[in-house]
Design a protein around this motif. Structure first.
Motif, short mmCIF file in Angstrom:
data_model
loop_
_atom_site.label_atom_id
_atom_site.label_comp_id
_atom_site.label_asym_id
_atom_site.label_seq_id
_atom_site.Cartn_x
_atom_site.Cartn_y
_atom_site.Cartn_z
N ASP A 9 -47.29 124.43 -27.08
CA ASP A 9 -48.14 125.14 -26.37
C ASP A 9 -49.12 125.69 -26.95
O ASP A 9 -48.99 126.09 -28.20
N ASP A 55 -46.41 122.36 -23.05
CA ASP A 55 -47.34 122.83 -21.87
C ASP A 55 -48.20 121.77 -21.22
O ASP A 55 -48.61 120.81 -22.06
N ILE A 56 -49.07 121.90 -20.26
CA ILE A 56 -49.66 120.77 -19.55
C ILE A 56 -51.18 121.13 -20.06
O ILE A 56 -51.87 120.50 -20.67
N ASN A 57 -51.65 122.52 -19.63
CA ASN A 57 -53.22 122.86 -19.91
C ASN A 57 -53.11 123.22 -21.38
O ASN A 57 -52.86 124.45 -21.80
N ASP A 62 -54.45 117.43 -23.46
CA ASP A 62 -53.40 118.12 -22.85
C ASP A 62 -52.00 117.50 -22.79
O ASP A 62 -51.91 116.18 -23.52
N LEU A 81 -42.67 118.51 -19.38
CA LEU A 81 -43.78 119.16 -19.38
C LEU A 81 -43.54 120.67 -18.26
O LEU A 81 -42.67 120.69 -17.41
N SER A 83 -45.30 123.97 -16.88
CA SER A 83 -46.85 124.51 -16.39
C SER A 83 -46.71 125.60 -15.30
O SER A 83 -45.80 125.77 -14.55
N ASN A 85 -49.06 125.75 -13.45
CA ASN A 85 -49.62 124.96 -12.15
C ASN A 85 -48.63 124.19 -11.58
O ASN A 85 -48.21 122.98 -11.75
N SER A 90 -49.50 117.79 -10.02
CA SER A 90 -49.01 118.02 -11.35
C SER A 90 -47.33 117.55 -11.46
O SER A 90 -47.36 116.76 -12.45
N LYS A 104 -43.35 127.38 -15.28
CA LYS A 104 -43.47 128.65 -15.94
C LYS A 104 -43.30 129.66 -15.02
O LYS A 104 -43.51 129.44 -13.87
#
Length: 123
Positions: A9, A55-57, A62, A81, A83, A85, A90, A104
């Motif tokens: 992350d 984390d994705i972002n 990424d 993953l 996120s 989002n 996603s 998250k």
């Protein structure tokens, strides 16, 4: 033999929180941290973790890009993953890549769910 989890992350606080929560549930696991997808690829290639929670972002690379690199190299590693989002796109992309998706924010339940997914895949 202890298991290894790679926590990825770009937020140091998120890494610390998730690492601490995993440690509370599974104190015998070795926790390795990375702050972006590029570091994740380097560390996963070197250490071959049993579980990757990413984390994705993130900057540099990424989570999706990192998984695209790692999935063929580490077919037996459980990958999740994370996120904030939670758009279906996603989640669908994670599914296409053959990895799990957890929304998250990071809570003890997220750590428990990640370990439960790993456990189910490795029964």
């Amino acid at each position: 033999m202890s298991k290894t989890v790679l926590v990825v992350d770009d937020s140091r606080v998120s890494r610390m929180m998730l690492s601490k929560m995993i440690n509370m549930v599974a104190s015998d696991w070795l926790i390795v941290e990375a702050e972006d997808g590029q570091q994740a690829v380097e560390k996963a290639t070197a250490d071959t973790p049993d579980l990757i929670v990413m984390d994705i972002n993130m900057p540099v690379m990424d989570g999706f890009e990192a998984v695209e690199v790692l999935r063929p190299q580490l077919p037996d590693t459980t990958m999740i993953l994370l996120s904030a989002n939670i758009q279906s796109s996603s989640q669908a992309r994670a599914e296409e890549l053959g990895v799990h998706f957890i929304a998250k924010p990071i809570t003890p339940a997220v750590a428990e769910k990640a370990l439960a997914i790993w456990s189910r895949e490795n029964e």
